[in-house]
Design an enzyme around this catalytic site. Sequence first.
Site, PDB file in Angstrom:
ATOM      1  N   PRO A 131       0.834  -1.222   0.000  1.00 39.61           N
ATOM      2  CG  PRO A 131      -0.657  -1.517   1.746  1.00 39.61           C
ATOM      3  CD  PRO A 131       0.629  -2.027   1.187  1.00 39.61           C
ATOM      4  CD  GLU A 132       3.167   2.930  -4.180  1.00 39.73           C
ATOM      5  OE1 GLU A 132       3.232   4.095  -4.602  1.00 39.73           O
ATOM      6  OE2 GLU A 132       3.522   1.948  -4.850  1.00 39.73           O
ATOM      7  NE  ARG A 188       6.305 -11.546   3.008  1.00 36.37           N
ATOM      8  CZ  ARG A 188       7.065 -10.979   2.071  1.00 36.37           C
ATOM      9  NH1 ARG A 188       6.520 -10.574   0.939  1.00 36.37           N
ATOM     10  NH2 ARG A 188       8.344 -10.810   2.255  1.00 36.37           N
TER      11      ARG A 188
END
Length: 273
Positions: free
Chosen positions: A2-3, A112
């Site tokens: 995500p940015e 993750r």
Amino acid sequence: MPELPEVEVIRRELEPLLTGKEFAVPHLHMPSTIEYPSPEEFTAALRGRRVEILNRRGKYLLIILNRGVLSIHLRMTGNLFYADEGKAREERFLRVSLPFADGSALHFSDMRRFGRLWLTETGPELQELVLKRVGPDILNDLGCEDFLALLEKRAGSRLKALLLDQGFAAGMGNIYTDECLFRSGIDPNRRVGELKDGEAEKLYRAIHEVLAEGIEYGGTTFRDYRNSSGALGDFQSRLAVYGRKDGLCRCGSPIEKIRVAGRGTYYCPRCQQ
Ligand SMILES: [Zn+2]
């Protein structure tokens, strides 16, 4: 990963849902997700606090409470979603559930396991523990003149590396950086000092346009990103270069993938000089 646009989509969705809600006792399915304070202190301290507003700096979501700030970074694969407390139990990678007094809850899942939460009490603590190396938000904190002034100090930096540097300006990641450099017609290998007249302004405008479009289309989903109601983003269908190795640019030339600043970088050698 995500940015800025993905975090902003989540912020806009969650703000009306969370504002005014009071936290009940958190459930830490993976306590190491809490970066600060200790998991025990976090659990005891969050209970009873109320959400006032949701802010964002770069890729950090900042939930402002009646006392202190709950900061969240999604890192590679973190997802936030809002559902009744029991509804998230089947979620595979659930790490933290933060129930509210009314039975609804904010959940954090993360395949993750790099995503992190912080609960800080004061402005200096937030700055020191969470935002120390985070520069101004590239969308909200920088006018064009500010951006040009920051660039001037970094003449030797490669544009690709500089835009990815969260200490320079916060929010850009690999996808949006490649798209912004394409939109402004600038080769990602170039250095700041090599920009010609008007190119820095063009880059600034491209950044604002591309990020705004990313938000408008609900963010970009390649694999993992979901918004807080579980929906996929839609901006991936509009990407001009990123992820399109061997695809054709709209000029008809093949898009190339190279390495710049240690990152896979997509660009069109014909459109980007
Ligand atoms: Zn092209």
